[in-house]
Enzyme design. Sequence first.
Site, PDB file in Angstrom:
ATOM      1  N   TYR A  98       4.945  16.861  75.040  1.00 43.02           N
ATOM      2  CA  TYR A  98       3.813  17.724  75.381  1.00 43.02           C
ATOM      3  C   TYR A  98       2.973  18.138  74.174  1.00 43.02           C
ATOM      4  CZ  TYR A  98       5.137  17.999  80.277  1.00 43.02           C
ATOM      5  OH  TYR A  98       5.390  17.675  81.586  1.00 43.02           O
ATOM      6  N   GLU A 140      10.591  20.167  85.429  1.00 43.20           N
ATOM      7  CA  GLU A 140      11.242  18.888  85.121  1.00 43.20           C
ATOM      8  C   GLU A 140      12.682  19.086  84.663  1.00 43.20           C
ATOM      9  OE1 GLU A 140       8.316  17.437  82.365  1.00 43.20           O
ATOM     10  OE2 GLU A 140       6.809  17.463  83.975  1.00 43.20           O
TER      11      GLU A 140
END
Length: 397
Positions: A98, A140
């Site tokens: 990310y 997730e």
Amino acid sequence: MLSPQSTEIVRATLPAVGGAIGEITPLFYDKLFADRPELLRDLFNRGNQANGSQRQALAGAIAAFATALVEHPDTRPDAMLARIAHKHASLGITPDQYPLVQQHLFAAIAEVLGEAITPEVAAAWDEVYWLMANALIALEARLYEEAGAPDGGTLRPCRITGRLRETADVATFLVQPLDGRPLPAGRPGQYVSVQVELPDGARQIRQYSLSGRPDDALQFSVKRLAGDPAGEVSNHLHDHLNVGDTLLVSAPFGDVALDGGDAPVLLASAGIGCTPMIGMLAHLAATGSTRRVVAVHADRSESAHAFRTDLTQLVAKLPDAAAHVWYERPEAADWPADRTGLADLTGVEIPAGTVAYLCGPLPFMRAVRAQLLTAGVPAADIHYEVFGPDLWLGTAS
């Protein structure tokens, strides 16, 4: 959620960022792949990058999330986030990726919008990004934990134990894990990721719906994709993978799965969109469900209709089920005229309280959804699944 100061800045700059997102996302991917070429080779779908659909999907997700934060500051768009999280989990996305995305995305935004991106504007949009990213990371992590792979590695070597020809361009594969561990749990309507090594050394990943659940194997079906670019993974599977060969397969993921209630259910599909619906029908039949079931399918012709016989047989096993099929170019001389052409649900009885599941090309799903809304089915009870990047994300509320 988004801080009051950032909310006002994002609201004021959303038209400019949204209007430029079509320039920002291609530049972002160019920067990302220049820095990490292995991501294009082994993670991102090269076909979707070539035709631009992945870039459109990213642009839609960013704009939809930012708009939701501004218009509904006290509500997180969980439905959108869940869809993305399931796709990320099926690919094995990890938290350390990310910051890399943030780095190249914001570099692209700054390059496209120039002086309009002041430090205050950059900080506000950085807040938007990390609200979305941290929510996805948490979702997730939970999905990985449920799949028994807390580190994100859900791909397992599997041997192909069966291959069935459904139509000229659809094949069904049955696979079993090589390590002998129990099959991962899945729900009707979910998909698995399949990774193959292509002739140029790339390890490309694609998602395929579970089209049934045999006791001792995972079953997924693959349509050979033509066009330019052609489906390199689907063609590789059709041309080179047979019984005895191995490939990597993930645990099942997907936020669109058959619920466990007793409400009437409508399963609407077109083309290869029938695969998750057949999986749902098979589950209903195997569990002796007494739910009212309406199955709707549209296809080019009888010979192109994958699982045509399965549809008839599974509907016959259910005590309160009916199938409605349309063909654009029927091959049978006595095929009814009112079932020729595109699917039309206006003449189909939709029971009160119906929960609907849709899968197929976007024009088909948009048309069916509109007809269901007109018939009184609440938007919250209409669920959809797409193959590839979700270009409907944020617009099918």
